[in-house]
Design a protein around this motif. Structure first.
Motif, PDB file in Angstrom:
ATOM      1  N   SER A   1       0.825  -1.208   0.000  1.00  0.00           N
ATOM      2  CA  SER A   1       0.000   0.000   0.000  1.00  0.00           C
ATOM      3  C   SER A   1       0.856   1.253   0.000  1.00  0.00           C
ATOM      4  CB  SER A   1      -0.939   0.003   1.212  1.00  0.00           C
ATOM      5  OG  SER A   1      -0.189   0.009   2.412  1.00  0.00           O
ATOM      6  N   GLN A   2       2.147   1.107   0.238  1.00  0.00           N
ATOM      7  CA  GLN A   2       3.053   2.248   0.219  1.00  0.00           C
ATOM      8  C   GLN A   2       4.143   2.015  -0.826  1.00  0.00           C
ATOM      9  OE1 GLN A   2       3.031   5.261   1.533  1.00  0.00           O
ATOM     10  NE2 GLN A   2       1.000   4.797   2.295  1.00  0.00           N
ATOM     11  N   PRO A   3       3.802   2.101  -2.115  1.00  0.00           N
ATOM     12  CA  PRO A   3       4.829   1.906  -3.150  1.00  0.00           C
ATOM     13  C   PRO A   3       5.882   2.998  -3.070  1.00  0.00           C
ATOM     14  CG  PRO A   3       2.826   2.817  -4.099  1.00  0.00           C
ATOM     15  CD  PRO A   3       2.489   2.459  -2.680  1.00  0.00           C
ATOM     16  N   VAL A   4       7.098   2.629  -3.385  1.00  0.00           N
ATOM     17  CA  VAL A   4       8.213   3.568  -3.334  1.00  0.00           C
ATOM     18  C   VAL A   4       8.689   3.846  -4.750  1.00  0.00           C
ATOM     19  CG1 VAL A   4      10.532   4.001  -2.435  1.00  0.00           C
ATOM     20  CG2 VAL A   4       8.907   2.649  -1.081  1.00  0.00           C
ATOM     21  N   HIS A   5       8.687   5.111  -5.136  1.00  0.00           N
ATOM     22  CA  HIS A   5       9.275   5.523  -6.409  1.00  0.00           C
ATOM     23  C   HIS A   5      10.759   5.788  -6.162  1.00  0.00           C
ATOM     24  CE1 HIS A   5       5.018   6.209  -7.219  1.00  0.00           C
ATOM     25  NE2 HIS A   5       5.305   6.171  -8.494  1.00  0.00           N
ATOM     26  N   SER A   6      11.611   5.201  -6.996  1.00  0.00           N
ATOM     27  CA  SER A   6      13.052   5.243  -6.749  1.00  0.00           C
ATOM     28  C   SER A   6      13.818   5.788  -7.945  1.00  0.00           C
ATOM     29  CB  SER A   6      13.570   3.824  -6.444  1.00  0.00           C
ATOM     30  OG  SER A   6      12.916   3.266  -5.322  1.00  0.00           O
ATOM     31  N   TRP A   7      14.822   6.595  -7.642  1.00  0.00           N
ATOM     32  CA  TRP A   7      15.765   7.076  -8.646  1.00  0.00           C
ATOM     33  C   TRP A   7      17.167   6.955  -8.057  1.00  0.00           C
ATOM     34  CZ3 TRP A   7      11.293   9.666  -7.247  1.00  0.00           C
ATOM     35  CH2 TRP A   7      10.271   9.659  -8.221  1.00  0.00           C
ATOM     36  N   ASP A   8      18.071   6.316  -8.816  1.00  0.00           N
ATOM     37  CA  ASP A   8      19.413   6.049  -8.325  1.00  0.00           C
ATOM     38  C   ASP A   8      20.468   6.809  -9.128  1.00  0.00           C
ATOM     39  OD1 ASP A   8      18.386   4.372  -6.430  1.00  0.00           O
ATOM     40  OD2 ASP A   8      18.937   2.512  -7.467  1.00  0.00           O
ATOM     41  N   GLU A   9      21.658   6.886  -8.541  1.00  0.00           N
ATOM     42  CA  GLU A   9      22.788   7.548  -9.187  1.00  0.00           C
ATOM     43  C   GLU A   9      23.151   6.825 -10.483  1.00  0.00           C
ATOM     44  OE1 GLU A   9      24.396   4.166  -6.860  1.00  0.00           O
ATOM     45  OE2 GLU A   9      22.903   5.734  -6.449  1.00  0.00           O
ATOM     46  N   PRO A  10      23.755   7.516 -11.440  1.00  0.00           N
ATOM     47  CA  PRO A  10      24.157   6.866 -12.699  1.00  0.00           C
ATOM     48  C   PRO A  10      25.144   5.736 -12.446  1.00  0.00           C
ATOM     49  CG  PRO A  10      24.262   9.264 -12.884  1.00  0.00           C
ATOM     50  CD  PRO A  10      24.054   8.959 -11.432  1.00  0.00           C
ATOM     51  N   GLU A  11      25.129   4.750 -13.315  1.00  0.00           N
ATOM     52  CA  GLU A  11      26.047   3.623 -13.203  1.00  0.00           C
ATOM     53  C   GLU A  11      27.494   4.122 -13.225  1.00  0.00           C
ATOM     54  OE1 GLU A  11      26.987  -0.644 -15.461  1.00  0.00           O
ATOM     55  OE2 GLU A  11      25.365   0.672 -16.161  1.00  0.00           O
ATOM     56  N   GLY A  12      28.282   3.596 -12.300  1.00  0.00           N
ATOM     57  CA  GLY A  12      29.689   3.969 -12.225  1.00  0.00           C
ATOM     58  C   GLY A  12      29.973   5.148 -11.318  1.00  0.00           C
ATOM     59  N   ILE A  13      28.922   5.778 -10.793  1.00  0.00           N
ATOM     60  CA  ILE A  13      29.085   6.929  -9.887  1.00  0.00           C
ATOM     61  C   ILE A  13      28.850   6.468  -8.452  1.00  0.00           C
ATOM     62  CG2 ILE A  13      28.188   9.201  -9.245  1.00  0.00           C
ATOM     63  CD1 ILE A  13      29.655   9.169 -11.901  1.00  0.00           C
ATOM     64  N   ALA A  14      29.764   6.794  -7.551  1.00  0.00           N
ATOM     65  CA  ALA A  14      29.598   6.432  -6.143  1.00  0.00           C
ATOM     66  C   ALA A  14      28.439   7.234  -5.551  1.00  0.00           C
ATOM     67  CB  ALA A  14      30.876   6.720  -5.365  1.00  0.00           C
ATOM     68  N   PRO A  15      27.500   6.584  -4.845  1.00  0.00           N
ATOM     69  CA  PRO A  15      26.369   7.313  -4.255  1.00  0.00           C
ATOM     70  C   PRO A  15      26.831   8.254  -3.155  1.00  0.00           C
ATOM     71  CG  PRO A  15      26.405   5.049  -3.457  1.00  0.00           C
ATOM     72  CD  PRO A  15      27.444   5.136  -4.543  1.00  0.00           C
ATOM     73  N   ARG A  16      26.195   9.412  -3.089  1.00  0.00           N
ATOM     74  CA  ARG A  16      26.628  10.452  -2.155  1.00  0.00           C
ATOM     75  C   ARG A  16      25.672  10.643  -0.979  1.00  0.00           C
ATOM     76  NH1 ARG A  16      30.711  13.192  -4.076  1.00  0.00           N
ATOM     77  NH2 ARG A  16      30.364  15.120  -2.908  1.00  0.00           N
ATOM     78  N   GLY A  17      24.526   9.982  -0.980  1.00  0.00           N
ATOM     79  CA  GLY A  17      23.559  10.135   0.094  1.00  0.00           C
ATOM     80  C   GLY A  17      22.187   9.709  -0.391  1.00  0.00           C
ATOM     81  N   THR A  18      21.188   9.836   0.494  1.00  0.00           N
ATOM     82  CA  THR A  18      19.832   9.388   0.193  1.00  0.00           C
ATOM     83  C   THR A  18      18.814  10.426   0.631  1.00  0.00           C
ATOM     84  OG1 THR A  18      20.494   7.081   0.555  1.00  0.00           O
ATOM     85  CG2 THR A  18      18.132   7.562   0.578  1.00  0.00           C
ATOM     86  N   LEU A  19      17.842  10.679  -0.240  1.00  0.00           N
ATOM     87  CA  LEU A  19      16.710  11.549   0.098  1.00  0.00           C
ATOM     88  C   LEU A  19      15.449  10.691   0.162  1.00  0.00           C
ATOM     89  CD1 LEU A  19      18.858  13.541  -1.062  1.00  0.00           C
ATOM     90  CD2 LEU A  19      16.954  14.946  -1.845  1.00  0.00           C
ATOM     91  N   VAL A  20      14.695  10.809   1.240  1.00  0.00           N
ATOM     92  CA  VAL A  20      13.388  10.167   1.385  1.00  0.00           C
ATOM     93  C   VAL A  20      12.346  11.274   1.321  1.00  0.00           C
ATOM     94  CG1 VAL A  20      11.889   8.783   2.866  1.00  0.00           C
ATOM     95  CG2 VAL A  20      14.356   8.300   2.777  1.00  0.00           C
ATOM     96  N   LEU A  21      11.490  11.204   0.305  1.00  0.00           N
ATOM     97  CA  LEU A  21      10.589  12.315   0.004  1.00  0.00           C
ATOM     98  C   LEU A  21       9.143  11.971   0.366  1.00  0.00           C
ATOM     99  CD1 LEU A  21      10.794  14.518  -3.166  1.00  0.00           C
ATOM    100  CD2 LEU A  21       8.584  13.829  -2.255  1.00  0.00           C
ATOM    101  N   LEU A  22       8.495  12.877   1.104  1.00  0.00           N
ATOM    102  CA  LEU A  22       7.084  12.751   1.462  1.00  0.00           C
ATOM    103  C   LEU A  22       6.296  13.794   0.677  1.00  0.00           C
ATOM    104  CD1 LEU A  22       7.299  12.399   5.363  1.00  0.00           C
ATOM    105  CD2 LEU A  22       7.593  10.646   3.593  1.00  0.00           C
ATOM    106  N   PRO A  23       5.461  13.371  -0.288  1.00  0.00           N
ATOM    107  CA  PRO A  23       4.682  14.317  -1.087  1.00  0.00           C
ATOM    108  C   PRO A  23       3.592  15.001  -0.265  1.00  0.00           C
ATOM    109  CG  PRO A  23       4.911  12.204  -2.211  1.00  0.00           C
ATOM    110  CD  PRO A  23       5.332  12.002  -0.782  1.00  0.00           C
ATOM    111  N   GLY A  24       2.925  15.962  -0.900  1.00  0.00           N
ATOM    112  CA  GLY A  24       1.871  16.716  -0.248  1.00  0.00           C
ATOM    113  C   GLY A  24       0.485  16.257  -0.638  1.00  0.00           C
ATOM    114  N   ARG A  25      -0.503  17.092  -0.302  1.00  0.00           N
ATOM    115  CA  ARG A  25      -1.906  16.755  -0.516  1.00  0.00           C
ATOM    116  C   ARG A  25      -2.209  16.468  -1.988  1.00  0.00           C
ATOM    117  NH1 ARG A  25      -3.924  22.019   2.685  1.00  0.00           N
ATOM    118  NH2 ARG A  25      -1.821  22.623   1.979  1.00  0.00           N
ATOM    119  N   GLY A  26      -2.797  15.299  -2.218  1.00  0.00           N
ATOM    120  CA  GLY A  26      -3.200  14.910  -3.561  1.00  0.00           C
ATOM    121  C   GLY A  26      -2.110  14.276  -4.394  1.00  0.00           C
ATOM    122  N   GLU A  27      -0.867  14.364  -3.950  1.00  0.00           N
ATOM    123  CA  GLU A  27       0.263  13.909  -4.754  1.00  0.00           C
ATOM    124  C   GLU A  27       0.614  12.449  -4.466  1.00  0.00           C
ATOM    125  OE1 GLU A  27       2.680  18.112  -5.184  1.00  0.00           O
ATOM    126  OE2 GLU A  27       3.186  16.787  -3.517  1.00  0.00           O
TER     127      GLU A  27
END
Length: 258
Positions: free
Chosen positions: A4-30
């Motif tokens: 019931s809580q699907p997660v939309h995910s976007w990752d760093e480009p292949e070959g690039i070391a990840p620099r951190g993570t953002l967890v995003l909470l949308p607003g009303r209607g989104e």
């Protein structure tokens, strides 16, 4: 994590070391997919983005999902909660509870004051949207949300977007930012009629260490308005400073050459 809580995910480009993570909470209607443009842009700079659903529909489920992501050791640090509209209120509440794994907070279009439920555009029966919202009502909502033609078209074509939700009063009062000890970046539209900038300034003043950035010509959907590139750049600059230290040392310094 429940389906019931699907997660939309976007990752760093292949070959690039990840620099951190953002967890995003949308607003009303989104829903999380509304932030695809933002997610792709931030991911291109090496940060992973995980976007959840509208917390106002099921606050406990979204809060639990966010907490699980923040505790996920497979996601790179720093881990930052990003909230938009009422999602910003829920993100601030999670920060005030000292949620484990959370390193900083970004609040976009934080609801503030008596205007945060919007103006009355009506939600009775009407023509052609299939949600009980008239065409005129929808145009009014778009005017309050964003001036970006691309984003307006995206919302209009989005069957999963919940029209008229902006009229719902926020489920909770503006958060008590003075209970938050983490670094905080606020992003706010200078032309936001849902949560006027002056009222937002008053809320942020409770936390002297917070940084509030206003964006000229920008309405309520601050991450998805005409200045979305500048908003994303402000987010990346904040994240890069956070990687250096929670004290957010400056990186880009304007020199006095007079």
């Amino acid at each position: 994590m429940s389906s019931s809580q699907p997660v939309h995910s976007w990752d760093e480009p292949e070959g690039i070391a990840p620099r951190g993570t953002l967890v995003l909470l949308p607003g009303r209607g989104e829903h999380g997919g509304v932030y695809e443009r933002f997610g792709r842009r931030i991911a291109a700079d090496g940060y992973r983005v995980r976007a959840l659903g509208d917390a106002s529909l099921d606050p406990a489920a979204v809060a639990d999902a966010a907490a699980k992501l923040l505790r996920d050791e497979t996601l790179p640090s720093p881990r930052v909660l990003v909230g938009a509209d009422t999602g910003a209120s829920y993100a601030a509440e999670l920060a005030a509870r000292n949620t484990p794994g959370l390193d900083a907070l970004i609040l976009a279009g934080l609801p503030a004051g008596s205007h945060s439920a919007g103006t009355d555009t009506g939600t009775g029966t009407g023509t052609g949207t299939g949600t009980g919202t008239t065409v005129a009502d929808w145009e009014s909502e778009l005017e309050q949300r964003t001036a970006c033609p691309t984003h307006r078209g995206r919302l209009t074509a989005d069957a999963a977007f919940r029209r008229g939700a902006l009229e719902e009063a926020p489920a909770q009062e503006p958060p008590a930012l003075d209970r938050i000890s983490l670094p905080v970046l606020g992003l706010h539209g200078a032309d936001d009629s849902i949560s006027p900038l002056e009222e937002a300034r008053r809320v942020y003043s409770a936390l002297p260490g917070a940084e509030l950035v206003s964006l000229a010509g920008t309405r309520h959907d601050v991450l998805n308005d005409v200045t979305h590139r500048t908003a994303a750049a402000a987010v990346v600059l904040f994240l890069e400073r956070l990687r250096l230290s929670p004290q957010l040392p400056p990186i880009a310094i304007a020199e006095d050459i007079a």
